[in-house]
Design a protein around this motif. Structure first.
Motif, PDB file in Angstrom:
ATOM      1  N   ALA A 122       3.366  71.401  58.348  1.00 32.57           N
ATOM      2  CA  ALA A 122       3.785  72.130  57.067  1.00 32.57           C
ATOM      3  C   ALA A 122       2.543  71.980  55.909  1.00 32.57           C
ATOM      4  CB  ALA A 122       5.039  71.161  56.720  1.00 32.57           C
ATOM      5  N   ASP A 123       1.687  70.874  56.057  1.00 30.42           N
ATOM      6  CA  ASP A 123       0.853  70.845  54.933  1.00 30.42           C
ATOM      7  C   ASP A 123      -0.246  71.738  55.122  1.00 30.42           C
ATOM      8  OD1 ASP A 123       1.789  68.779  53.251  1.00 30.42           O
ATOM      9  OD2 ASP A 123       0.893  67.230  53.920  1.00 30.42           O
ATOM     10  N   ARG A 124      -0.513  71.695  56.337  1.00 33.88           N
ATOM     11  CA  ARG A 124      -1.509  72.896  56.831  1.00 33.88           C
ATOM     12  C   ARG A 124      -1.064  74.526  56.593  1.00 33.88           C
ATOM     13  NH1 ARG A 124      -3.844  71.253  62.803  1.00 33.88           N
ATOM     14  NH2 ARG A 124      -5.009  73.055  62.575  1.00 33.88           N
ATOM     15  N   CYS A 125       0.008  74.580  56.864  1.00 33.53           N
ATOM     16  CA  CYS A 125       0.604  75.964  56.463  1.00 33.53           C
ATOM     17  C   CYS A 125       0.776  76.273  55.041  1.00 33.53           C
ATOM     18  CB  CYS A 125       1.893  76.293  57.378  1.00 33.53           C
ATOM     19  SG  CYS A 125       2.050  76.453  59.060  1.00 33.53           S
ATOM     20  N   ARG A 126       0.942  75.214  54.104  1.00 35.31           N
ATOM     21  CA  ARG A 126       1.118  75.499  52.858  1.00 35.31           C
ATOM     22  C   ARG A 126      -0.433  75.530  52.441  1.00 35.31           C
ATOM     23  NH1 ARG A 126       3.428  71.271  51.977  1.00 35.31           N
ATOM     24  NH2 ARG A 126       5.628  71.699  51.905  1.00 35.31           N
ATOM     25  N   GLU A 127      -1.385  74.803  52.874  1.00 38.51           N
ATOM     26  CA  GLU A 127      -2.535  75.101  52.375  1.00 38.51           C
ATOM     27  C   GLU A 127      -3.076  76.478  52.589  1.00 38.51           C
ATOM     28  OE1 GLU A 127      -4.523  71.721  54.298  1.00 38.51           O
ATOM     29  OE2 GLU A 127      -3.798  70.309  52.774  1.00 38.51           O
ATOM     30  N   LEU A 128      -2.945  76.978  53.676  1.00 38.92           N
ATOM     31  CA  LEU A 128      -3.292  78.218  54.092  1.00 38.92           C
ATOM     32  C   LEU A 128      -2.351  79.529  53.392  1.00 38.92           C
ATOM     33  CD1 LEU A 128      -3.550  77.635  58.057  1.00 38.92           C
ATOM     34  CD2 LEU A 128      -5.512  78.109  56.463  1.00 38.92           C
ATOM     35  N   GLY A 129      -1.354  79.195  52.697  1.00 36.55           N
ATOM     36  CA  GLY A 129      -0.747  79.964  52.029  1.00 36.55           C
ATOM     37  C   GLY A 129       0.329  80.762  52.912  1.00 36.55           C
ATOM     38  N   LEU A 130       0.923  80.280  53.934  1.00 37.89           N
ATOM     39  CA  LEU A 130       1.527  80.895  54.862  1.00 37.89           C
ATOM     40  C   LEU A 130       3.257  80.378  54.811  1.00 37.89           C
ATOM     41  CD1 LEU A 130      -0.721  80.518  57.882  1.00 37.89           C
ATOM     42  CD2 LEU A 130      -0.597  82.239  56.317  1.00 37.89           C
ATOM     43  N   LEU A 131       3.442  79.307  54.248  1.00 34.99           N
ATOM     44  CA  LEU A 131       4.589  78.575  54.088  1.00 34.99           C
ATOM     45  C   LEU A 131       5.631  79.052  53.206  1.00 34.99           C
ATOM     46  CD1 LEU A 131       6.157  76.149  55.545  1.00 34.99           C
ATOM     47  CD2 LEU A 131       5.665  74.854  53.683  1.00 34.99           C
ATOM     48  N   ALA A 132       6.892  79.498  53.594  1.00 32.67           N
ATOM     49  CA  ALA A 132       8.113  79.841  52.858  1.00 32.67           C
ATOM     50  C   ALA A 132       9.008  78.625  52.644  1.00 32.67           C
ATOM     51  CB  ALA A 132       8.768  81.190  53.639  1.00 32.67           C
ATOM     52  N   ASP A 133       9.260  78.139  53.602  1.00 29.92           N
ATOM     53  CA  ASP A 133      10.039  76.807  53.407  1.00 29.92           C
ATOM     54  C   ASP A 133       9.927  76.018  54.788  1.00 29.92           C
ATOM     55  OD1 ASP A 133      11.917  74.995  52.212  1.00 29.92           O
ATOM     56  OD2 ASP A 133      13.618  76.145  52.449  1.00 29.92           O
ATOM     57  N   ALA A 134      10.036  74.660  54.515  1.00 30.99           N
ATOM     58  CA  ALA A 134      10.233  73.684  55.604  1.00 30.99           C
ATOM     59  C   ALA A 134      11.480  72.884  55.478  1.00 30.99           C
ATOM     60  CB  ALA A 134       9.074  72.754  55.742  1.00 30.99           C
ATOM     61  N   ILE A 135      12.267  73.044  56.542  1.00 29.17           N
ATOM     62  CA  ILE A 135      13.415  72.522  56.959  1.00 29.17           C
ATOM     63  C   ILE A 135      13.559  71.486  57.829  1.00 29.17           C
ATOM     64  CG2 ILE A 135      16.055  73.135  57.062  1.00 29.17           C
ATOM     65  CD1 ILE A 135      15.370  75.944  55.755  1.00 29.17           C
ATOM     66  N   CYS A 136      14.434  70.429  57.635  1.00 30.32           N
ATOM     67  CA  CYS A 136      14.525  69.428  58.711  1.00 30.32           C
ATOM     68  C   CYS A 136      16.160  69.416  58.980  1.00 30.32           C
ATOM     69  CB  CYS A 136      14.239  68.083  58.458  1.00 30.32           C
ATOM     70  SG  CYS A 136      14.647  66.786  59.459  1.00 30.32           S
ATOM     71  N   LEU A 137      16.531  69.621  60.121  1.00 28.20           N
ATOM     72  CA  LEU A 137      18.146  69.598  60.537  1.00 28.20           C
ATOM     73  C   LEU A 137      18.729  68.144  60.742  1.00 28.20           C
ATOM     74  CD1 LEU A 137      19.265  72.524  62.921  1.00 28.20           C
ATOM     75  CD2 LEU A 137      19.673  72.469  60.508  1.00 28.20           C
ATOM     76  N   ARG A 138      19.611  67.480  60.126  1.00 26.92           N
ATOM     77  CA  ARG A 138      19.872  66.359  60.373  1.00 26.92           C
ATOM     78  C   ARG A 138      21.622  66.421  60.750  1.00 26.92           C
ATOM     79  NH1 ARG A 138      19.740  63.291  54.337  1.00 26.92           N
ATOM     80  NH2 ARG A 138      21.040  64.841  53.416  1.00 26.92           N
ATOM     81  N   GLY A 139      22.122  65.437  61.366  1.00 22.90           N
ATOM     82  CA  GLY A 139      23.307  65.147  61.489  1.00 22.90           C
ATOM     83  C   GLY A 139      23.901  63.852  62.163  1.00 22.90           C
ATOM     84  N   ARG A 140      24.785  63.966  62.748  1.00 25.11           N
ATOM     85  CA  ARG A 140      25.402  62.336  63.195  1.00 25.11           C
ATOM     86  C   ARG A 140      24.546  62.048  64.541  1.00 25.11           C
ATOM     87  NH1 ARG A 140      30.249  60.243  61.871  1.00 25.11           N
ATOM     88  NH2 ARG A 140      31.464  61.459  60.466  1.00 25.11           N
ATOM     89  N   PRO A 141      23.714  60.958  64.647  1.00 22.47           N
ATOM     90  CA  PRO A 141      23.112  60.657  65.792  1.00 22.47           C
ATOM     91  C   PRO A 141      23.780  60.605  66.942  1.00 22.47           C
ATOM     92  CG  PRO A 141      22.335  59.289  63.861  1.00 22.47           C
ATOM     93  CD  PRO A 141      23.553  59.922  63.568  1.00 22.47           C
ATOM     94  N   SER A 142      25.129  60.179  66.847  1.00 21.88           N
ATOM     95  CA  SER A 142      25.853  60.399  68.280  1.00 21.88           C
ATOM     96  C   SER A 142      26.028  61.670  68.651  1.00 21.88           C
ATOM     97  CB  SER A 142      27.175  59.589  67.882  1.00 21.88           C
ATOM     98  OG  SER A 142      27.941  60.293  66.760  1.00 21.88           O
ATOM     99  N   THR A 143      26.372  62.633  67.708  1.00 20.40           N
ATOM    100  CA  THR A 143      26.485  64.203  68.146  1.00 20.40           C
ATOM    101  C   THR A 143      25.107  64.609  68.702  1.00 20.40           C
ATOM    102  OG1 THR A 143      28.096  64.391  66.316  1.00 20.40           O
ATOM    103  CG2 THR A 143      27.289  66.439  67.165  1.00 20.40           C
ATOM    104  N   THR A 144      24.130  64.313  68.131  1.00 20.16           N
ATOM    105  CA  THR A 144      22.944  64.792  68.421  1.00 20.16           C
ATOM    106  C   THR A 144      22.491  64.130  69.810  1.00 20.16           C
ATOM    107  OG1 THR A 144      21.913  64.659  66.117  1.00 20.16           O
ATOM    108  CG2 THR A 144      20.430  64.699  67.915  1.00 20.16           C
ATOM    109  N   PHE A 145      22.982  62.965  70.247  1.00 16.74           N
ATOM    110  CA  PHE A 145      22.375  62.418  71.331  1.00 16.74           C
ATOM    111  C   PHE A 145      23.461  63.198  72.506  1.00 16.74           C
ATOM    112  CE2 PHE A 145      24.392  59.650  74.789  1.00 16.74           C
ATOM    113  CZ  PHE A 145      23.300  59.048  75.159  1.00 16.74           C
ATOM    114  N   ARG A 146      24.689  63.578  72.098  1.00 20.24           N
ATOM    115  CA  ARG A 146      25.454  64.135  73.213  1.00 20.24           C
ATOM    116  C   ARG A 146      25.100  65.524  73.551  1.00 20.24           C
ATOM    117  NH1 ARG A 146      29.664  63.970  70.416  1.00 20.24           N
ATOM    118  NH2 ARG A 146      29.736  65.961  69.798  1.00 20.24           N
ATOM    119  N   ARG A 147      24.672  66.184  72.339  1.00 16.65           N
ATOM    120  CA  ARG A 147      24.215  67.580  72.673  1.00 16.65           C
ATOM    121  C   ARG A 147      22.857  67.647  73.295  1.00 16.65           C
ATOM    122  NH1 ARG A 147      24.855  69.689  66.297  1.00 16.65           N
ATOM    123  NH2 ARG A 147      26.971  70.365  66.290  1.00 16.65           N
TER     124      ARG A 147
END
Length: 211
Positions: A122-147
């Motif tokens: 993310a930092d490198r893309c931002r420094e290069l002027g390429l970044l529109a956004d950086a998003i981290c998906l999060r949810g229930r750890p148990s649901t993520t484990f199952r999926r």
């Protein structure tokens, strides 16, 4: 997130990260935007620089050191600059690159680059002027484990024993993983909020290019 008035006319990348199994690929596919799979930039199984798990039980594929960040950034940069780039095709079950393909934007002003290490660039893309956004998906750890486990078993990514051990370890570490992505500059949120951020960026891009 970039404000509409600040969005340039040249293509920009939305980095989408999150724990393995959090739904990055599904959200990317539903976004309507071109998608670069950053997991295809994993190092190959015989690479001597691959990090190892404790007690010699195998490669730590969840370490950023198992991934070629330089090649990923180069591909993002070329795609933003020219609208096309060549990316590897990686077989996780084989721990090997099995080919290459050309990724094109076809006039799109935004694209998603998704993978568990997306925040690491993310930092490198931002420094290069390429970044529109950086998003981290999060949810229930148990649901993520199952999926994650169901997907990895279905695709035969590794042995069942390895996947169970890895899945348990990642579930316990999920909060720390999300916190690390936040520190690297990604905005943590659930799927619906992430989809809304992407939608707003697309609308802003459309409005900007229409000026």
């Amino acid at each position: 997130m970039t404000e509409p008035a600040d969005i340039p006319r040249s293509p920009r990348v939305i980095l989408l990260t999150g724990p393995s199994g959090s739904g990055k690929s599904r959200l990317s596919a539903r976004s309507g935007l071109p998608v670069m799979r950053l997991d295809d930039f994993y190092k190959e199984g015989g690479d001597p620089t691959l990090p190892q798990l404790p007690h010699g039980i195998g490669v730590d594929w969840d370490s950023p050191a198992s991934w070629d960040a330089d090649a990923a950034v180069s591909a993002v940069r070329e795609l933003c600059a020219t609208g096309r780039t060549t990316v590897p095709l990686y077989d996780i079950a084989l721990s090997a690159r099995v080919g290459r393909e050309t990724l094109t934007l076809d006039g799109a002003g935004l694209f998603i680059a998704e993978g568990i290490f997306a925040a690491d660039v993310a930092d490198r893309c931002r420094e290069l002027g390429l970044l529109a956004d950086a998003i981290c998906l999060r949810g229930r750890p148990s649901t993520t484990f199952r999926r994650r486990l169901l997907r990895d078993l279905r695709e035969g990514r590794k042995s069942a024993r390895f996947l169970l051990r890895r899945g348990w370890r990642l579930m316990r570490a999920e909060e720390a993983i999300v916190a690390r992505h936040r520190e690297l500059g990604a905005y943590p949120c659930a799927r619906d909020e992430a989809a809304e951020r992407i939608r707003r960026l697309r609308e802003a891009r459309t409005a900007r290019t229409a000026m």
